[in-house]
Design a protein around this motif. Structure first.
Motif, PDB file in Angstrom:
ATOM      1  N   SER A   1      15.790  97.715  26.711  1.00 32.52           N
ATOM      2  CA  SER A   1      15.192  96.867  25.682  1.00 32.52           C
ATOM      3  C   SER A   1      13.740  96.564  26.030  1.00 32.52           C
ATOM      4  O   SER A   1      13.380  96.462  27.205  1.00 32.52           O
ATOM      5  N   ASN A   2      12.937  96.398  24.992  1.00 33.92           N
ATOM      6  CA  ASN A   2      11.537  96.040  25.225  1.00 33.92           C
ATOM      7  C   ASN A   2      11.363  94.535  25.430  1.00 33.92           C
ATOM      8  O   ASN A   2      10.268  94.075  25.724  1.00 33.92           O
ATOM      9  N   LYS A   3      12.450  93.764  25.280  1.00 35.09           N
ATOM     10  CA  LYS A   3      12.468  92.324  25.533  1.00 35.09           C
ATOM     11  C   LYS A   3      13.751  92.003  26.286  1.00 35.09           C
ATOM     12  O   LYS A   3      14.711  92.780  26.242  1.00 35.09           O
ATOM     13  N   PRO A   4      13.806  90.849  26.965  1.00 35.85           N
ATOM     14  CA  PRO A   4      15.042  90.498  27.677  1.00 35.85           C
ATOM     15  C   PRO A   4      16.237  90.434  26.721  1.00 35.85           C
ATOM     16  O   PRO A   4      16.174  89.776  25.688  1.00 35.85           O
ATOM     17  N   ALA A   5      17.305  91.138  27.064  1.00 39.24           N
ATOM     18  CA  ALA A   5      18.508  91.185  26.232  1.00 39.24           C
ATOM     19  C   ALA A   5      19.720  90.759  27.045  1.00 39.24           C
ATOM     20  O   ALA A   5      19.786  90.990  28.251  1.00 39.24           O
ATOM     21  N   GLN A   6      20.669  90.121  26.366  1.00 40.36           N
ATOM     22  CA  GLN A   6      21.894  89.694  27.032  1.00 40.36           C
ATOM     23  C   GLN A   6      23.107  90.497  26.554  1.00 40.36           C
ATOM     24  O   GLN A   6      24.072  90.649  27.271  1.00 40.36           O
ATOM     25  N   TYR A   7      23.041  90.994  25.335  1.00 43.02           N
ATOM     26  CA  TYR A   7      24.154  91.748  24.759  1.00 43.02           C
ATOM     27  C   TYR A   7      23.668  93.115  24.284  1.00 43.02           C
ATOM     28  O   TYR A   7      22.529  93.266  23.852  1.00 43.02           O
ATOM     29  N   VAL A   8      24.575  94.093  24.330  1.00 48.21           N
ATOM     30  CA  VAL A   8      24.273  95.439  23.853  1.00 48.21           C
ATOM     31  C   VAL A   8      25.464  95.922  23.029  1.00 48.21           C
ATOM     32  O   VAL A   8      26.613  95.745  23.424  1.00 48.21           O
TER      33      VAL A   8
END
Length: 68
Positions: free
Chosen positions: A40-47
């Motif tokens: 991700s280009n930003k912080p992600a918690q779920y995919v």
């Protein structure tokens, strides 16, 4: 996508379950030594991994919210 034989789409969601980014991925040759990394280009918690084109087909766009 190492050892994945079907094209996929991946949606990255933040801690508030807001869709940040969608990436379309294609299978790679088994002869490739280093697999392509997708992040991700930003912080992600779920995919969420779905069939390629699923997000577009279901009209789910960046900014949408994931309901669990």
């Amino acid at each position: 996508m190492k050892n994945t034989e079907i094209p996929l789409a991946i949606g990255f969601f933040d801690k508030n379950k807001k869709l940040l980014q969608i990436l379309e991925m294609t299978p790679e040759s088994p002869l490739r030594k280093e697999p392509t990394l997708y992040s991700s280009n930003k912080p992600a918690q779920y995919v969420l991994e779905m069939n390629k084109g699923w997000f577009e087909k279901n009209k789910i766009k960046v900014g949408s919210t994931l309901n669990l």
